[in-house]
Write a protein that holds these residues in place. Structure first.
Motif, PDB file in Angstrom:
ATOM      1  N   ALA A  56      51.281  39.501   8.499  1.00 16.22           N
ATOM      2  CA  ALA A  56      50.086  39.207   9.552  1.00 16.22           C
ATOM      3  C   ALA A  56      49.776  37.788   9.606  1.00 16.22           C
ATOM      4  CB  ALA A  56      48.727  39.752   8.894  1.00 16.22           C
ATOM      5  N   GLU A  57      49.844  37.161   9.780  1.00 14.40           N
ATOM      6  CA  GLU A  57      49.402  35.404  10.362  1.00 14.40           C
ATOM      7  C   GLU A  57      47.713  35.572  10.327  1.00 14.40           C
ATOM      8  OE1 GLU A  57      50.003  32.142  10.588  1.00 14.40           O
ATOM      9  OE2 GLU A  57      51.583  33.387  10.897  1.00 14.40           O
ATOM     10  N   SER A  58      46.867  36.536  10.768  1.00 15.71           N
ATOM     11  CA  SER A  58      45.743  36.489  10.938  1.00 15.71           C
ATOM     12  C   SER A  58      44.598  37.940  11.325  1.00 15.71           C
ATOM     13  CB  SER A  58      45.321  35.699  11.820  1.00 15.71           C
ATOM     14  OG  SER A  58      45.523  35.877  12.865  1.00 15.71           O
ATOM     15  N   VAL A  59      44.155  38.151  10.267  1.00 13.99           N
ATOM     16  CA  VAL A  59      43.054  39.440  10.614  1.00 13.99           C
ATOM     17  C   VAL A  59      42.117  39.143  10.951  1.00 13.99           C
ATOM     18  CG1 VAL A  59      42.729  42.186   9.957  1.00 13.99           C
ATOM     19  CG2 VAL A  59      44.994  40.609   9.532  1.00 13.99           C
ATOM     20  N   GLU A  60      41.423  39.370  11.882  1.00 16.73           N
ATOM     21  CA  GLU A  60      40.470  38.642  12.129  1.00 16.73           C
ATOM     22  C   GLU A  60      39.471  39.383  13.245  1.00 16.73           C
ATOM     23  OE1 GLU A  60      39.096  35.586  11.575  1.00 16.73           O
ATOM     24  OE2 GLU A  60      40.768  35.286  10.069  1.00 16.73           O
ATOM     25  N   SER A  61      37.781  39.730  12.516  1.00 17.09           N
ATOM     26  CA  SER A  61      36.742  40.188  13.249  1.00 17.09           C
ATOM     27  C   SER A  61      35.559  39.474  13.469  1.00 17.09           C
ATOM     28  CB  SER A  61      36.296  41.969  12.502  1.00 17.09           C
ATOM     29  OG  SER A  61      35.078  42.404  14.135  1.00 17.09           O
ATOM     30  N   GLN A  62      34.815  39.562  14.389  1.00 14.32           N
ATOM     31  CA  GLN A  62      33.162  39.145  14.449  1.00 14.32           C
ATOM     32  C   GLN A  62      32.008  40.152  14.185  1.00 14.32           C
ATOM     33  OE1 GLN A  62      33.304  36.048  14.988  1.00 14.32           O
ATOM     34  NE2 GLN A  62      34.884  35.820  15.175  1.00 14.32           N
ATOM     35  N   ASP A  63      32.617  41.532  14.566  1.00 16.72           N
ATOM     36  CA  ASP A  63      31.923  42.663  14.025  1.00 16.72           C
ATOM     37  C   ASP A  63      32.097  43.830  13.156  1.00 16.72           C
ATOM     38  OD1 ASP A  63      33.708  43.680  15.509  1.00 16.72           O
ATOM     39  OD2 ASP A  63      32.350  44.121  17.451  1.00 16.72           O
ATOM     40  N   ASN A  64      33.725  43.686  12.354  1.00 20.72           N
ATOM     41  CA  ASN A  64      33.591  44.284  11.542  1.00 20.72           C
ATOM     42  C   ASN A  64      33.892  45.869  12.235  1.00 20.72           C
ATOM     43  OD1 ASN A  64      33.228  42.992   9.817  1.00 20.72           O
ATOM     44  ND2 ASN A  64      31.202  43.390   9.247  1.00 20.72           N
ATOM     45  N   LYS A  65      33.976  45.343  13.602  1.00 20.69           N
ATOM     46  CA  LYS A  65      35.260  47.228  14.659  1.00 20.69           C
ATOM     47  C   LYS A  65      35.821  46.403  15.460  1.00 20.69           C
ATOM     48  CE  LYS A  65      33.371  50.110  18.016  1.00 20.69           C
ATOM     49  NZ  LYS A  65      32.491  50.854  18.532  1.00 20.69           N
ATOM     50  N   VAL A  66      35.877  45.267  16.077  1.00 21.62           N
ATOM     51  CA  VAL A  66      37.338  45.400  16.295  1.00 21.62           C
ATOM     52  C   VAL A  66      37.879  44.454  15.874  1.00 21.62           C
ATOM     53  CG1 VAL A  66      38.237  44.389  18.748  1.00 21.62           C
ATOM     54  CG2 VAL A  66      35.904  45.070  18.855  1.00 21.62           C
ATOM     55  N   TRP A  67      39.242  44.241  15.806  1.00 18.35           N
ATOM     56  CA  TRP A  67      39.952  43.832  14.735  1.00 18.35           C
ATOM     57  C   TRP A  67      41.185  43.870  15.356  1.00 18.35           C
ATOM     58  CZ3 TRP A  67      38.627  42.871   9.952  1.00 18.35           C
ATOM     59  CH2 TRP A  67      37.915  43.804   9.380  1.00 18.35           C
ATOM     60  N   THR A  68      41.554  41.953  15.088  1.00 21.09           N
ATOM     61  CA  THR A  68      42.865  40.825  15.662  1.00 21.09           C
ATOM     62  C   THR A  68      43.720  41.114  14.583  1.00 21.09           C
ATOM     63  OG1 THR A  68      41.348  40.586  17.894  1.00 21.09           O
ATOM     64  CG2 THR A  68      43.403  39.458  17.457  1.00 21.09           C
ATOM     65  N   VAL A  69      44.815  41.660  15.024  1.00 17.35           N
ATOM     66  CA  VAL A  69      46.327  41.297  14.209  1.00 17.35           C
ATOM     67  C   VAL A  69      47.257  40.752  14.914  1.00 17.35           C
ATOM     68  CG1 VAL A  69      47.673  42.723  12.619  1.00 17.35           C
ATOM     69  CG2 VAL A  69      45.220  43.067  12.707  1.00 17.35           C
ATOM     70  N   LYS A  70      47.233  39.100  13.846  1.00 18.09           N
ATOM     71  CA  LYS A  70      48.237  38.790  14.609  1.00 18.09           C
ATOM     72  C   LYS A  70      49.589  38.742  13.590  1.00 18.09           C
ATOM     73  CE  LYS A  70      49.885  34.317  17.333  1.00 18.09           C
ATOM     74  NZ  LYS A  70      49.980  34.833  18.434  1.00 18.09           N
ATOM     75  N   LEU A  71      51.028  38.653  14.089  1.00 12.93           N
ATOM     76  CA  LEU A  71      52.045  38.748  13.292  1.00 12.93           C
ATOM     77  C   LEU A  71      52.339  38.006  12.846  1.00 12.93           C
ATOM     78  CD1 LEU A  71      53.380  42.052  14.956  1.00 12.93           C
ATOM     79  CD2 LEU A  71      51.666  42.049  12.980  1.00 12.93           C
ATOM     80  N   LYS A  72      52.499  37.549  11.918  1.00 16.42           N
ATOM     81  CA  LYS A  72      53.554  35.919  11.332  1.00 16.42           C
ATOM     82  C   LYS A  72      55.109  36.482  12.118  1.00 16.42           C
ATOM     83  CE  LYS A  72      52.569  35.050   7.011  1.00 16.42           C
ATOM     84  NZ  LYS A  72      52.867  35.265   5.198  1.00 16.42           N
ATOM     85  N   SER A  73      55.405  35.544  12.366  1.00 16.89           N
ATOM     86  CA  SER A  73      57.436  35.636  13.764  1.00 16.89           C
ATOM     87  C   SER A  73      57.876  35.767  12.576  1.00 16.89           C
ATOM     88  CB  SER A  73      57.328  34.470  14.598  1.00 16.89           C
ATOM     89  OG  SER A  73      57.265  32.837  13.576  1.00 16.89           O
TER      90      SER A  73
END
Length: 527
Positions: free
Chosen positions: A66-83
């Motif tokens: 993962a390039e990043s794993v982020e969440s503002q509310d611990n409910k919706v998590w955005t996962v961006k993959l490394k290239s």
């Protein structure tokens, strides 16, 4: 680097980098990531796959695939993959690689053992169904309402979101578990249907690719993947040799026919330090050894019976005489490896008191015979026999240890609720949270709750802890859940383990982590 270590030319260097290192395992039960819930398959799959998240020496999550794993509310998590990551067949790893694999894992009719780890995802419940006639009824369970979870959404080719039913601050760590590996398009026979033979030769995204196929009860061989984007291994491959007897594996280690033995057998603990010298190693791990009660059987339905058996076991005597101090008595239901661990949460039920144990056992009408089933391929016979001898002496019962040839066979029997009596079990954390010992082992329908324990109050506290805003708040609630285990005693805590391992003269930098896995990227030829 190899020249500095003493290699004398290009030919020697190439030979060293091509070294195939042999490691002992037992026969895996499965080789699909989402159906792998035991250590044998996890060891192999860790070579074939790269996780989104891994953990440092302090159990903090670190990004890998993962390039990043982020969440503002611990409910919706955005996962961006490394290239740059590809599967071993050349396919690019994309958001769909995860979304399809996770939906397959969660779909109830697929019967994946790791499905439980996705139950927090929104829409998971719609992928489940139950047989209206019960587990053994003739009528087949109806098709679930959905085949994909609403909580998984593709943003673009390298980004996806995971929406949970409720906030969970520990979700980033959960995604480091085996169930959350991706799968390539080549894995699917049709939409959502896995090819029947895929697990015989899994295609992963890790530093090693499978060589040939899984040869059951014999071996699994992997080789370095030239197209790997991440840190490349310093060895050419790994031969996972499948053993039925640990003492046979140790004999092979001594003779140079095995390079790494991940757990020295009980029978060899006294002699191994002298026989292996500086190749005998120890390190911390997260192992929790315990005895499970089949609570669905009437003879073990009374908590007084379960606690009496626990009080009749002299843990210290067994750890001193059988394990030579390589393990220590367990008096809690989680491991010291995780934050929130407290000593002696089991209370008096884990204090050796044979007089009280016998009186309580007889008063509660405990069974006259106790059967204790273990997996023979794990080297457990000596301590099981010692435990049975203590129960015979202290409770006045007949106790017999029954060895199942393979751990996979034992798990199949307990999953089918066959009467195997007391169950020998152990747990290595999947991710470093206290909840990982509570939910899977003791939660209703937990992935490794093989003994049928169910307590709604306990389940609710585990759930509340998961929804807490901070790790500190979560721990306080999870500790309340552990207190219920001390009251109900669905299992008997026995021992806390450590890695006690050895290696041949062909390898160096041999390390086992807190998950008891060999760190293959640190491993080097001892040129």
């Amino acid at each position: 680097m190899l020249l500095a270590a003493g290699c004398s030319g290009g030919g020697d260097e190439a030979e060293a980098q091509g070294l195939v290192v042999s490691i002992n395992i037992g026969e895996p039960q499965h080789m699909i990531p989402s159906n792998c819930t035991e250590s044998n398959c996890a060891e192999v799959l860790a070579a074939l796959y790269t996780p989104l998240i891994d953990f440092d020496a302090n159990n903090n999550p670190v990004l890998v695939a993962a390039e990043s794993v982020e969440s503002q509310d611990n409910k919706v998590w955005t996962v961006k993959l490394k290239s740059g990551y590809t599967f071993h067949n050349g396919e690019k790893v994309t958001a769909d690689s995860y979304i399809k694999a996770w939906n397959h894992a969660a779909y109830g009719p697929n019967g994946n053992g790791g499905s439980y780890f996705l139950e927090r995802v929104e829409g998971y419940d719609a992928l489940q169904s139950t047989d209206p006639d019960g587990e053994e009824g003739p009528q087949k369970a109806p098709e679930p309402a959905a085949k994909t979870m609403t909580g998984l959404a593709k943003v673009d080719e390298s980004t996806f979101t995971v929406t949970l039913k409720e906030p969970f601050s520990g979700w980033r760590s959960v995604m480091g578990y085996t169930t959350f590996y991706p799968l390539p398009e080549a894995a699917w026979a049709s939409d959502g249907v896995l090819k029947e033979d895929f697990e015989q030769a899994p295609i992963g995204n890790g530093p090693f690719k499978i060589k040939g196929k899984w040869e059951h009860d014999s071996k699994v061989e992997v080789e370095a993947f030239d197209g790997y984007t991440g840190e490349k291994p310093k060895i050419g491959g790994v031969l996972y040799k499948i053993y039925q007897e640990q003492t046979t594996a140790y004999a092979d280690l001594q003779s140079g026919q095995l390079d790494i033995m991940t757990q020295i057998p009980i029978e060899n603990l006294a002699s191994a330090p002298a026989e292996l010298g500086d190749r005998f190693k120890t390190s911390p791990n997260s192992t929790f050894q315990f005895m499970g009660f089949p609570t669905f059987l009437p003879q073990y339905s009374k908590v007084e019976v379960r606690k009496a058996i626990s009080m009749a076991i002299n843990r210290k005597e067994i750890t001193d005489t059988i394990f030579r101090g390589a393990q220590t008595p367990a008096t809690s239901f989680v491991s010291p490896a995780v934050a929130g661990y407290r000593e002696n949460t089991c209370g008096e039920a884990c204090v050796y008191d044979p007089v009280k144990a016998k009186a309580q056992y007889e008063a509660a009408g405990g069974p006259k015979q106790i059967k204790f089933t273990y997996n023979a391929d794990g080297g457990h016979k000596p301590w099981v026999d010692a435990t049975c001898n203590q129960l015979k002496t202290n409770l006045g019962v007949d106790c017999v240890g029954v060895g199942e040839p393979k751990f996979a066979d034992l798990l199949t029997k307990v999953e089918n609720k066959e009467d195997v009596g007391l169950i020998r079990l152990g747990w290595i954390m999947d991710y470093p949270l206290m909840e990982n010992y509570l939910g899977p082992l003791y939660g209703t329908g937990g992935s490794s709750n093989y003994y049928g324990y169910s307590n709604p109050e306990f389940d609710n506290l585990v759930k509340q802890g998961s929804a807490a805003k901070t790790p500190e708040e979560a721990i306080k609630i999870w500790q309340q859940a552990e207190d219920i285990l001390a009251r109900d005693m669905p299992v008997i805590p026995l021992r806390l383990g450590q890695n006690v391992f050895g290696h041949s003269e062909k390898v160096k930098n041999v390390e086992l982590d807190k998950f008891s896995k060999v760190d293959l990227l640190k491993l080097e030829p001892a040129s």
